[in-house]
Design an enzyme around this catalytic site. Structure first.
Site, PDB file in Angstrom:
ATOM      1  N   ALA A   1      46.020  44.870  39.471  1.00 45.93           N
ATOM      2  CA  ALA A   1      45.498  43.623  40.031  1.00 45.93           C
ATOM      3  C   ALA A   1      44.992  42.628  38.981  1.00 45.93           C
ATOM      4  O   ALA A   1      45.403  41.465  38.973  1.00 45.93           O
ATOM      5  CB  ALA A   1      44.407  43.936  41.061  1.00 45.93           C
TER       6      ALA A   1
ATOM      7  N   GLN B   1      52.716  56.215  39.041  1.00 43.04           N
ATOM      8  CA  GLN B   1      51.916  55.496  38.042  1.00 43.04           C
ATOM      9  C   GLN B   1      50.894  56.404  37.374  1.00 43.04           C
ATOM     10  O   GLN B   1      50.518  56.186  36.225  1.00 43.04           O
ATOM     11  CB  GLN B   1      51.199  54.304  38.689  1.00 43.04           C
TER      12      GLN B   1
ATOM     13  N   ASP C   1      42.565  46.666  44.422  1.00 44.00           N
ATOM     14  CA  ASP C   1      43.397  45.471  44.397  1.00 44.00           C
ATOM     15  C   ASP C   1      42.753  44.322  45.171  1.00 44.00           C
ATOM     16  O   ASP C   1      43.022  43.159  44.891  1.00 44.00           O
ATOM     17  CB  ASP C   1      44.778  45.785  44.981  1.00 44.00           C
TER      18      ASP C   1
ATOM     19  N   ARG D   1      51.969  45.225  36.357  1.00 45.41           N
ATOM     20  CA  ARG D   1      51.286  45.611  37.594  1.00 45.41           C
ATOM     21  C   ARG D   1      49.800  45.787  37.270  1.00 45.41           C
ATOM     22  O   ARG D   1      49.375  45.654  36.134  1.00 45.41           O
ATOM     23  CB  ARG D   1      51.886  46.916  38.152  1.00 45.41           C
TER      24      ARG D   1
ATOM     25  N   ARG E   1      53.797  39.197  45.219  1.00 48.38           N
ATOM     26  CA  ARG E   1      53.127  40.387  45.749  1.00 48.38           C
ATOM     27  C   ARG E   1      51.879  39.922  46.493  1.00 48.38           C
ATOM     28  O   ARG E   1      51.074  39.166  45.943  1.00 48.38           O
ATOM     29  CB  ARG E   1      52.764  41.378  44.641  1.00 48.38           C
TER      30      ARG E   1
END
Length: 350
Positions: free
Chosen positions: A52, A199, A240, A50, A92
């Site tokens: 970006a 996270q 992101d 994960r 995604r």
């Protein structure tokens, strides 16, 4: 301070992509060996990997994984290549870096369209390695540029995870923290736990612990009260996707932090590489926001925490309007009070 971990690399001996399974942290350090496109898709969708910039790296290597074993006609290769791009693009939708990597893969194939299959595959592999190296190098530039903004004795609040685990190299917003701490400027880091997948509590706290940086994990809803009491000097977040006008899509909860920071006059700083800018999106309303499985909200640690009859709304990201952003830090420098003209001028810099 320990050196940052490298969460992704290509194993030439085993001919596969190796990624750190971030779902297992902080309890266990588990490495996944990605040899098929199915495995890559699963790792992205289920967030084993994960962040970006790192999703852009994974997408680039994913293209190579999707085509590297093909033997056949050029027409067959082209069909497989297009299908590979579509499959990765469907994993995604919000992080622009993933789509930028796919676009670069298309450009590479267009440039060497007349080459044989071996040369095509080699060009795609070279591109993937280049993106990895670029993102690593950019992160150190962002860290240096951002650290210059931080004053001595600072207490910083951060959200989600924006360290090496999200980027490679040193990270974006957390990279700024790392560099500023090395420079003797950081007294404390407040880490939003970042519901629902934690996270911050799992990943950011793990990285800060490994670096020896003092920190406290807080529930997301405690951030505003810390700002009101004057216990936060800067809010540092990643991105992101950044629209042409400076609107910032980032992990859900970022907008709440930005509004609180604006209210209590705390600088709200976004750290991101230029690969996270999407100049085709006029503003934040043009950014597609991923909605994830409601079970991520309704359960915690594998245990149901809401009544069985309850439903949940689970957007993975929100959009912070540019008017709440004090500055954006990139590998090229600083964009203060970002707007369309400032961003266009900054991106055009060489």
């Amino acid at each position: 301070m320990n050196e940052p971990i490298k969460p992704i690399y290509w194993d030439s001996e085993d001919d596969c992509l190796v990624i750190l399974d971030q779902r297992k942290l902080p309890e266990n350090v588990v490495w996944l060996r990605i040899k098929t496109l199915d495995e890559l898709e699963d790792a992205i969708i289920k967030m084993a990997i994960r962040g970006a910039p790192l999703l852009g790296v994974a997408a680039a290597f994913g293209v190579y994984i999707g085509i590297k074993d093909f033997e056949g006609s050029k027409e067959g290769f082209n069909a497989l290549f297009e299908n590979t791009l579509k499959r990765i693009a469907s994993t995604r939708p919000t992080a622009v870096n993933l789509f930028a990597a796919l676009g670069r893969a298309q450009e590479v194939v267009n440039i060497v369209a007349d080459a044989d299959l071996g040369e095509l595959k080699a060009a795609i592999f070279e591109m993937a390695n280049a993106i990895l190296k670029e993102e690593e190098e950019k992160s150190y530039s962002i860290a240096r540029n951002g650290a210059r903004l931080i004053e001595f004795g600072s207490k910083i609040l951060t959200h989600c995870n924006t360290g090496a685990l999200a980027v490679g190299g040193i990270g974006t917003a957390l990279g700024v923290v790392y560099q500023a701490f090395k420079d003797g400027k950081v007294d404390m880091v407040y880490v939003d736990e970042t519901r629902p997948l934690l996270q911050g509590a799992r990943l950011t706290a793990w990285e800060l612990s490994s670096w020896g940086i003092p920190h406290r994990v807080i529930v997301d809803s405690a951030a505003a009260s810390l700002m009101m009491k004057g216990d936060v000097n800067y809010v540092l977040v990643g991105a992101d996707r950044i629209a042409r006008n400076g609107d910032v899509a980032n992990k859900i909860g970022t907008l709440s932090l930005a509004v609180a920071a604006h209210t209590f006059e705390v600088p709200f700083i976004v750290a991101a590489p230029l690969s996270s800018f999407d100049l085709s999106a006029a503003d934040g309303t043009r950014i597609k926001i991923e909605e994830r499985d409601e079970e991520e909200v309704l359960t915690c640690g594998g245990r149901r925490i809401a009544p069985k009859s309850s439903k949940a709304y689970n957007p993975a990201f929100d959009v912070t309007p540019a008017r709440f952003v004090t500055a954006i830090v990139t590998e090229k420098g600083l964009i203060e009070m970002p707007d369309k003209s400032k961003i266009s001028e900054h991106v055009a810099k060489r």
